[in-house]
Design a protein around this motif. Structure first.
Motif, PDB file in Angstrom:
ATOM      1  N   ARG A 135       1.056  -1.407  -0.768  1.00  0.00           N
ATOM      2  CA  ARG A 135      -0.013  -0.115   0.556  1.00  0.00           C
ATOM      3  C   ARG A 135       1.151   1.496  -0.358  1.00  0.00           C
ATOM      4  NH1 ARG A 135      -3.574  -1.719   4.877  1.00  0.00           N
ATOM      5  NH2 ARG A 135      -2.011  -0.627   5.923  1.00  0.00           N
ATOM      6  N   ALA A 136       1.472   1.499   1.134  1.00  0.00           N
ATOM      7  CA  ALA A 136       3.184   2.635   0.521  1.00  0.00           C
ATOM      8  C   ALA A 136       3.796   2.740  -0.958  1.00  0.00           C
ATOM      9  CB  ALA A 136       4.124   2.293   1.979  1.00  0.00           C
ATOM     10  N   LEU A 137       3.908   1.769  -1.445  1.00  0.00           N
ATOM     11  CA  LEU A 137       4.459   1.650  -2.772  1.00  0.00           C
ATOM     12  C   LEU A 137       3.833   2.077  -3.931  1.00  0.00           C
ATOM     13  CD1 LEU A 137       6.672  -1.568  -2.860  1.00  0.00           C
ATOM     14  CD2 LEU A 137       7.209   0.964  -2.268  1.00  0.00           C
ATOM     15  N   LEU A 138       2.364   2.224  -3.715  1.00  0.00           N
ATOM     16  CA  LEU A 138       0.830   2.476  -4.645  1.00  0.00           C
ATOM     17  C   LEU A 138       0.572   4.111  -4.974  1.00  0.00           C
ATOM     18  CD1 LEU A 138      -1.542   1.384  -5.885  1.00  0.00           C
ATOM     19  CD2 LEU A 138      -2.895   1.736  -3.602  1.00  0.00           C
ATOM     20  N   ARG A 139       0.638   4.520  -6.184  1.00  0.00           N
ATOM     21  CA  ARG A 139       1.125   5.566  -6.799  1.00  0.00           C
ATOM     22  C   ARG A 139      -0.234   5.760  -7.936  1.00  0.00           C
ATOM     23  NH1 ARG A 139       3.961   5.037  -3.012  1.00  0.00           N
ATOM     24  NH2 ARG A 139       6.091   5.740  -3.116  1.00  0.00           N
ATOM     25  N   ALA A 140       0.707   6.600  -7.971  1.00  0.00           N
ATOM     26  CA  ALA A 140      -0.732   7.398  -9.600  1.00  0.00           C
ATOM     27  C   ALA A 140       0.264   8.077 -10.682  1.00  0.00           C
ATOM     28  CB  ALA A 140      -2.064   8.699  -8.857  1.00  0.00           C
ATOM     29  N   CYS A 141       0.057   7.919 -11.521  1.00  0.00           N
ATOM     30  CA  CYS A 141       0.990   8.349 -12.307  1.00  0.00           C
ATOM     31  C   CYS A 141       1.677   9.910 -12.675  1.00  0.00           C
ATOM     32  CB  CYS A 141       1.326   8.129 -13.823  1.00  0.00           C
ATOM     33  SG  CYS A 141       1.791   8.666 -14.654  1.00  0.00           S
ATOM     34  N   VAL A 149      -2.184   3.890 -12.338  1.00  0.00           N
ATOM     35  CA  VAL A 149      -1.547   3.456 -11.136  1.00  0.00           C
ATOM     36  C   VAL A 149      -0.588   2.456 -10.985  1.00  0.00           C
ATOM     37  CG1 VAL A 149      -3.806   4.608  -9.503  1.00  0.00           C
ATOM     38  CG2 VAL A 149      -4.035   2.143 -10.416  1.00  0.00           C
ATOM     39  N   TYR A 150       0.012   2.370 -10.277  1.00  0.00           N
ATOM     40  CA  TYR A 150       1.292   1.497 -10.065  1.00  0.00           C
ATOM     41  C   TYR A 150       2.126   1.146  -8.911  1.00  0.00           C
ATOM     42  CZ  TYR A 150       4.050   5.485 -10.411  1.00  0.00           C
ATOM     43  OH  TYR A 150       4.657   6.728  -9.607  1.00  0.00           O
ATOM     44  N   LEU A 151       2.803   0.190  -8.750  1.00  0.00           N
ATOM     45  CA  LEU A 151       2.964   0.225  -7.371  1.00  0.00           C
ATOM     46  C   LEU A 151       4.871   1.034  -7.386  1.00  0.00           C
ATOM     47  CD1 LEU A 151       2.934  -2.791  -6.150  1.00  0.00           C
ATOM     48  CD2 LEU A 151       1.948  -1.070  -5.076  1.00  0.00           C
ATOM     49  N   ASP A 152       5.305   1.727  -7.045  1.00  0.00           N
ATOM     50  CA  ASP A 152       6.917   2.322  -7.542  1.00  0.00           C
ATOM     51  C   ASP A 152       7.080   1.306  -6.662  1.00  0.00           C
ATOM     52  OD1 ASP A 152       8.693   3.480  -7.319  1.00  0.00           O
ATOM     53  OD2 ASP A 152       8.275   5.438  -6.233  1.00  0.00           O
ATOM     54  N   THR A 153       8.288  -0.148  -6.980  1.00  0.00           N
ATOM     55  CA  THR A 153       8.991  -0.304  -6.506  1.00  0.00           C
ATOM     56  C   THR A 153      11.241  -0.414  -6.992  1.00  0.00           C
ATOM     57  OG1 THR A 153       8.867  -2.244  -8.587  1.00  0.00           O
ATOM     58  CG2 THR A 153       7.434  -2.505  -6.660  1.00  0.00           C
ATOM     59  N   SER A 154      10.574   1.444  -7.617  1.00  0.00           N
ATOM     60  CA  SER A 154      12.082   1.908  -7.560  1.00  0.00           C
ATOM     61  C   SER A 154      13.004   2.311  -6.632  1.00  0.00           C
ATOM     62  CB  SER A 154      12.217   3.216  -8.430  1.00  0.00           C
ATOM     63  OG  SER A 154      11.774   4.347  -8.070  1.00  0.00           O
ATOM     64  N   ARG A 155      14.369   2.289  -6.749  1.00  0.00           N
ATOM     65  CA  ARG A 155      15.106   2.138  -5.943  1.00  0.00           C
ATOM     66  C   ARG A 155      14.834   3.656  -5.332  1.00  0.00           C
ATOM     67  NH1 ARG A 155      21.215   1.338  -6.144  1.00  0.00           N
ATOM     68  NH2 ARG A 155      20.222  -0.168  -8.017  1.00  0.00           N
ATOM     69  N   ARG A 159       9.937   7.249  -8.021  1.00  0.00           N
ATOM     70  CA  ARG A 159       9.313   6.942  -9.085  1.00  0.00           C
ATOM     71  C   ARG A 159       7.894   7.857  -9.511  1.00  0.00           C
ATOM     72  NH1 ARG A 159       7.218   1.009 -11.722  1.00  0.00           N
ATOM     73  NH2 ARG A 159       5.725   2.759 -13.251  1.00  0.00           N
ATOM     74  N   ARG A 160       7.756   8.910 -10.683  1.00  0.00           N
ATOM     75  CA  ARG A 160       6.865   9.598 -11.020  1.00  0.00           C
ATOM     76  C   ARG A 160       5.806   9.343 -11.577  1.00  0.00           C
ATOM     77  NH1 ARG A 160       9.024  14.700 -12.610  1.00  0.00           N
ATOM     78  NH2 ARG A 160       6.768  15.362 -12.366  1.00  0.00           N
ATOM     79  N   TRP A 161       6.011   8.296 -12.709  1.00  0.00           N
ATOM     80  CA  TRP A 161       5.551   7.908 -13.663  1.00  0.00           C
ATOM     81  C   TRP A 161       4.630   6.624 -13.903  1.00  0.00           C
ATOM     82  CZ3 TRP A 161      10.401  10.995 -15.163  1.00  0.00           C
ATOM     83  CH2 TRP A 161       9.653  11.928 -15.262  1.00  0.00           C
ATOM     84  N   CYS A 162       3.952   6.277 -14.414  1.00  0.00           N
ATOM     85  CA  CYS A 162       3.802   4.967 -14.416  1.00  0.00           C
ATOM     86  C   CYS A 162       4.482   4.473 -15.907  1.00  0.00           C
ATOM     87  CB  CYS A 162       1.930   4.384 -15.360  1.00  0.00           C
ATOM     88  SG  CYS A 162       2.170   4.732 -16.504  1.00  0.00           S
ATOM     89  N   SER A 163       5.325   5.105 -16.781  1.00  0.00           N
ATOM     90  CA  SER A 163       6.712   3.963 -17.318  1.00  0.00           C
ATOM     91  C   SER A 163       7.284   5.746 -17.795  1.00  0.00           C
ATOM     92  CB  SER A 163       5.829   3.448 -18.686  1.00  0.00           C
ATOM     93  OG  SER A 163       6.383   3.911 -19.409  1.00  0.00           O
ATOM     94  N   SER A 164       8.474   5.074 -17.415  1.00  0.00           N
ATOM     95  CA  SER A 164       9.383   6.026 -18.116  1.00  0.00           C
ATOM     96  C   SER A 164       9.508   6.359 -19.128  1.00  0.00           C
ATOM     97  CB  SER A 164      11.238   5.761 -17.054  1.00  0.00           C
ATOM     98  OG  SER A 164      11.889   6.914 -17.879  1.00  0.00           O
ATOM     99  N   GLU A 165       9.106   5.139 -20.216  1.00  0.00           N
ATOM    100  CA  GLU A 165       9.500   5.370 -21.887  1.00  0.00           C
ATOM    101  C   GLU A 165       8.093   6.272 -22.370  1.00  0.00           C
ATOM    102  OE1 GLU A 165       9.817   2.112 -20.163  1.00  0.00           O
ATOM    103  OE2 GLU A 165      12.093   2.501 -19.804  1.00  0.00           O
TER     104      GLU A 165
END
Length: 186
Positions: A135-141, A149-155, A159-165
């Motif tokens: 839940r703590a990793l849940l983010r909106a793009c 929405v996505y899980l921010d598993t970045s170091r 992470r700010r975006w659902c997809s960096s690409e």
């Protein structure tokens, strides 16, 4: 279809934006296989409008619950009850069988049932929403116009975006254009 949200339930939610991604049984078949809910080569002959409608209802309920979590709001009790009811159902059974080359591969045992696949996705949503770490990793793009929405598993979990690409690249291009326009207008 994209499968990069970090959870199957979030990948289902992503099938609605920017347009309806599960319009018919064929698209649902593609999503089920892409999400890994059914092994490759699994025949899905009975996928029809009733399956599509059931997955769309689950998608709306999961999105409602996830958005409430992101907003720090109380979840919709009806959506919560429906997701819990589906999650309580039996998941699809998996078997290991040999393929033509003799390797072990996954196969669904006893046929493919809509309720079992719905249970697998609903159970994933329950696990996400009840796990404090996830839940703590849940983010909106943060991408302009993106509602994923996505899980921010970045170091560092920055992470700010659902997809960096995709969204990230759009943001970087827009930022570059703004800078170029600003420096050209001086």
């Amino acid at each position: 279809m994209r499968f990069d949200s970090g959870r199957v339930c979030l990948d289902l939610v992503a099938t609605f934006t920017p347009h309806e991604g599960i319009r018919d049984g064929d698209e649902l078949r593609l999503w089920l296989a892409g999400a890994g809910l059914v092994p490759d080569r699994t025949p899905l002959a009975r996928v029809g409008p009733d399956w599509v409608a059931a997955f769309r209802v689950l998608r709306a309920d999961v999105e409602s619950l996830v958005r409430a979590e992101l907003a720090g709001a109380e979840p919709d009790e009806g959506a919560l009850a429906r997701v819990n009811a589906l999650a309580a159902g039996p998941p699809p059974g998996l078997c290991a069988v040999r393929d033509r080359e003799g390797h072990l591969v996954r196969e669904l045992c006893g046929g493919v049932e809509c309720g079992a696949l719905l249970a697998a996705v609903a159970r994933d949503a329950v696990e996400l929403l009840t796990d404090p770490g996830d839940r703590a990793l849940l983010r909106a793009c943060a991408g302009d116009g993106c509602t994923r929405v996505y899980l921010d598993t970045s170091r560092g979990h920055r992470r700010r975006w659902c997809s960096s690409e995709l969204c990230g690249n759009r943001e970087r291009v827009a930022r570059h254009r703004r800078r170029a326009l600003a420096s050209g207008s001086r």
